[in-house]
Design a protein around this motif. Structure first.
Motif, PDB file in Angstrom:
ATOM      1  N   HIS A  87     -15.623  40.448   7.231  1.00 18.84           N
ATOM      2  CA  HIS A  87     -16.708  39.590   7.333  1.00 18.84           C
ATOM      3  C   HIS A  87     -16.069  38.784   6.932  1.00 18.84           C
ATOM      4  CE1 HIS A  87     -19.646  36.850   8.534  1.00 18.84           C
ATOM      5  NE2 HIS A  87     -20.093  37.642   7.265  1.00 18.84           N
ATOM      6  N   MET A  88     -15.871  38.692   5.252  1.00 22.67           N
ATOM      7  CA  MET A  88     -15.590  37.656   3.823  1.00 22.67           C
ATOM      8  C   MET A  88     -14.856  37.379   3.984  1.00 22.67           C
ATOM      9  SD  MET A  88     -17.679  39.631   0.551  1.00 22.67           S
ATOM     10  CE  MET A  88     -16.398  38.362   0.405  1.00 22.67           C
ATOM     11  N   HIS A  89     -13.749  37.890   4.496  1.00 23.94           N
ATOM     12  CA  HIS A  89     -12.200  37.620   4.844  1.00 23.94           C
ATOM     13  C   HIS A  89     -12.228  36.293   5.826  1.00 23.94           C
ATOM     14  CE1 HIS A  89      -7.840  37.263   5.629  1.00 23.94           C
ATOM     15  NE2 HIS A  89      -7.990  37.415   6.683  1.00 23.94           N
ATOM     16  N   PHE A  90     -13.134  37.008   6.817  1.00 28.36           N
ATOM     17  CA  PHE A  90     -13.166  35.645   7.820  1.00 28.36           C
ATOM     18  C   PHE A  90     -13.736  34.575   7.114  1.00 28.36           C
ATOM     19  CE2 PHE A  90     -12.235  38.642  11.022  1.00 28.36           C
ATOM     20  CZ  PHE A  90     -11.040  38.543  11.574  1.00 28.36           C
ATOM     21  N   GLY A  91     -15.363  34.686   7.215  1.00 26.24           N
ATOM     22  CA  GLY A  91     -15.946  33.697   6.465  1.00 26.24           C
ATOM     23  C   GLY A  91     -15.133  32.779   5.325  1.00 26.24           C
ATOM     24  N   LEU A  93     -11.772  32.272   5.535  1.00 28.83           N
ATOM     25  CA  LEU A  93     -11.407  31.085   6.050  1.00 28.83           C
ATOM     26  C   LEU A  93     -11.381  29.852   7.071  1.00 28.83           C
ATOM     27  CD1 LEU A  93      -8.578  33.993   7.375  1.00 28.83           C
ATOM     28  CD2 LEU A  93      -8.061  32.605   6.278  1.00 28.83           C
ATOM     29  N   THR A  94     -12.509  30.412   7.274  1.00 26.99           N
ATOM     30  CA  THR A  94     -13.396  29.490   8.144  1.00 26.99           C
ATOM     31  C   THR A  94     -13.796  28.434   6.708  1.00 26.99           C
ATOM     32  OG1 THR A  94     -14.914  31.165   9.365  1.00 26.99           O
ATOM     33  CG2 THR A  94     -16.180  28.981   9.274  1.00 26.99           C
ATOM     34  N   MET A  95     -14.623  28.693   5.497  1.00 27.62           N
ATOM     35  CA  MET A  95     -15.498  27.400   5.207  1.00 27.62           C
ATOM     36  C   MET A  95     -13.616  26.728   4.460  1.00 27.62           C
ATOM     37  SD  MET A  95     -15.546  27.943   1.072  1.00 27.62           S
ATOM     38  CE  MET A  95     -14.167  28.005   0.463  1.00 27.62           C
ATOM     39  N   TRP A  96     -12.360  27.285   4.711  1.00 29.97           N
ATOM     40  CA  TRP A  96     -11.270  26.515   4.408  1.00 29.97           C
ATOM     41  C   TRP A  96     -10.944  25.724   5.020  1.00 29.97           C
ATOM     42  CZ3 TRP A  96     -10.479  24.672  -0.218  1.00 29.97           C
ATOM     43  CH2 TRP A  96     -10.409  25.648  -1.851  1.00 29.97           C
ATOM     44  N   PHE A 144     -15.922  32.247  15.686  1.00 29.98           N
ATOM     45  CA  PHE A 144     -16.428  33.215  16.149  1.00 29.98           C
ATOM     46  C   PHE A 144     -15.973  34.263  15.832  1.00 29.98           C
ATOM     47  CE2 PHE A 144     -14.933  36.667  19.344  1.00 29.98           C
ATOM     48  CZ  PHE A 144     -15.786  36.574  19.952  1.00 29.98           C
ATOM     49  N   ARG A 145     -15.109  34.433  15.184  1.00 29.51           N
ATOM     50  CA  ARG A 145     -14.500  35.992  14.336  1.00 29.51           C
ATOM     51  C   ARG A 145     -15.924  36.390  13.574  1.00 29.51           C
ATOM     52  NH1 ARG A 145      -9.581  38.409  14.853  1.00 29.51           N
ATOM     53  NH2 ARG A 145     -10.974  40.305  14.466  1.00 29.51           N
ATOM     54  N   THR A 146     -15.361  35.315  12.340  1.00 30.99           N
ATOM     55  CA  THR A 146     -16.524  35.376  11.495  1.00 30.99           C
ATOM     56  C   THR A 146     -18.024  35.898  11.780  1.00 30.99           C
ATOM     57  OG1 THR A 146     -15.297  33.651  10.086  1.00 30.99           O
ATOM     58  CG2 THR A 146     -17.570  34.239   9.323  1.00 30.99           C
ATOM     59  N   GLY A 147     -18.639  35.015  12.911  1.00 31.82           N
ATOM     60  CA  GLY A 147     -20.169  35.619  13.209  1.00 31.82           C
ATOM     61  C   GLY A 147     -19.786  36.998  14.704  1.00 31.82           C
ATOM     62  N   ASP A 148     -18.932  37.264  14.816  1.00 33.74           N
ATOM     63  CA  ASP A 148     -19.170  38.940  14.741  1.00 33.74           C
ATOM     64  C   ASP A 148     -18.832  39.027  13.956  1.00 33.74           C
ATOM     65  OD1 ASP A 148     -18.635  40.279  18.121  1.00 33.74           O
ATOM     66  OD2 ASP A 148     -16.258  40.440  16.558  1.00 33.74           O
ATOM     67  N   SER A 149     -18.192  39.241  13.326  1.00 31.75           N
ATOM     68  CA  SER A 149     -17.550  40.559  12.508  1.00 31.75           C
ATOM     69  C   SER A 149     -19.361  40.136  11.821  1.00 31.75           C
ATOM     70  CB  SER A 149     -16.274  39.745  11.040  1.00 31.75           C
ATOM     71  OG  SER A 149     -16.435  39.114  10.290  1.00 31.75           O
ATOM     72  N   GLY A 150     -20.040  39.568  11.193  1.00 35.08           N
ATOM     73  CA  GLY A 150     -20.878  39.027  10.912  1.00 35.08           C
ATOM     74  C   GLY A 150     -22.335  40.061  11.741  1.00 35.08           C
ATOM     75  N   ALA A 151     -22.028  39.767  12.758  1.00 34.14           N
ATOM     76  CA  ALA A 151     -22.983  40.715  13.532  1.00 34.14           C
ATOM     77  C   ALA A 151     -22.826  42.214  13.612  1.00 34.14           C
ATOM     78  CB  ALA A 151     -23.280  39.910  14.903  1.00 34.14           C
ATOM     79  N   THR A 152     -21.532  42.175  13.751  1.00 33.41           N
ATOM     80  CA  THR A 152     -21.268  43.901  14.130  1.00 33.41           C
ATOM     81  C   THR A 152     -21.555  44.122  12.267  1.00 33.41           C
ATOM     82  OG1 THR A 152     -18.938  43.678  14.801  1.00 33.41           O
ATOM     83  CG2 THR A 152     -18.965  45.245  12.968  1.00 33.41           C
ATOM     84  N   ALA A 153     -21.465  43.531  10.659  1.00 27.97           N
ATOM     85  CA  ALA A 153     -21.797  44.577   9.880  1.00 27.97           C
ATOM     86  C   ALA A 153     -23.666  44.167  10.084  1.00 27.97           C
ATOM     87  CB  ALA A 153     -22.010  43.220   8.812  1.00 27.97           C
ATOM     88  N   VAL A 154     -24.370  43.440  10.532  1.00 29.63           N
ATOM     89  CA  VAL A 154     -25.777  43.371  10.247  1.00 29.63           C
ATOM     90  C   VAL A 154     -26.256  44.760  11.463  1.00 29.63           C
ATOM     91  CG1 VAL A 154     -27.925  42.279  10.805  1.00 29.63           C
ATOM     92  CG2 VAL A 154     -26.425  41.606   9.518  1.00 29.63           C
ATOM     93  N   TRP A 155     -25.736  44.350  12.910  1.00 26.53           N
ATOM     94  CA  TRP A 155     -25.918  45.595  13.895  1.00 26.53           C
ATOM     95  C   TRP A 155     -25.654  46.203  14.272  1.00 26.53           C
ATOM     96  CZ3 TRP A 155     -31.174  44.081  14.318  1.00 26.53           C
ATOM     97  CH2 TRP A 155     -31.323  42.874  13.586  1.00 26.53           C
ATOM     98  N   GLY A 156     -24.609  46.416  13.834  1.00 29.67           N
ATOM     99  CA  GLY A 156     -23.215  47.342  14.201  1.00 29.67           C
ATOM    100  C   GLY A 156     -24.006  48.246  13.352  1.00 29.67           C
TER     101      GLY A 156
END
Length: 158
Positions: A87-91, A93-96, A144-156
């Motif tokens: 999730h941090m990796h995708f976040g 990349l999203t920021m940059w 999308f990838r950041t949000g999906d991985s974040g949702a997995t981190a919280v709800w998975g």
């Protein structure tokens, strides 16, 4: 500064702004780039979003780093850590990519909002439009990838 507000993680509060403003920047940038006749109506939105979305992306990432440090300090399973690292990796990349899209959208708007007699050469206009559309697509993908991985981190389960 990016850790907590009234006991709540800043990340949980600001990530919703990122989910709204970053895709809006991508959409406004695409509209501005590929529909020149709309430019006189959407230039202000594209310009405003080009300034706001990168800031929101930066604050969201920085607050995520603070939350990550707190979660790691409490202890987490190796599987959970892999999910958070992803999730941090995708976040990041999203920021940059959001910063890059914001800069290129800003440049395009400033370079093309001119009087009737002052137009960019066609090749420059098309080149900027291609760069902006590609960056918007990449940025949207990483949101999308950041949000999906974040949702997995919280709800998975991990």
């Amino acid at each position: 500064m990016f850790d907590e507000i009234n006991g709540l993680p800043v990340h949980a509060l600001v990530l919703h702004a990122a989910v709204v403003f970053i895709p809006l920047l991508a959409l406004a940038a695409i509209a501005y780039a590929i529909v020149p006749r709309w430019r006189s109506q959407v230039w202000w939105a594209a310009l405003l979003l080009a300034l706001v979305a990168p800031v929101v992306g930066f604050v969201t990432r920085e607050s995520g780093l603070q939350l990550y440090a707190r979660v790691i300090a409490r202890g987490i399973s190796p599987a959970g850590r892999r999910i958070l690292d992803n999730h941090m990796h995708f976040g990041t990349l999203t920021m940059w990519f959001t910063i890059a899209l914001g800069v290129m959208t800003f440049i395009m708007v400033v370079a093309t909002v001119r009087g009737p007699g002052n137009r960019l050469p066609r090749a420059a206009d098309v080149g900027l439009a291609v760069i902006v559309v590609v960056l918007a697509g990449i940025t949207g993908y990483y949101v999308f990838r950041t949000g999906d991985s974040g949702a997995t981190a919280v709800w998975g389960t991990y």
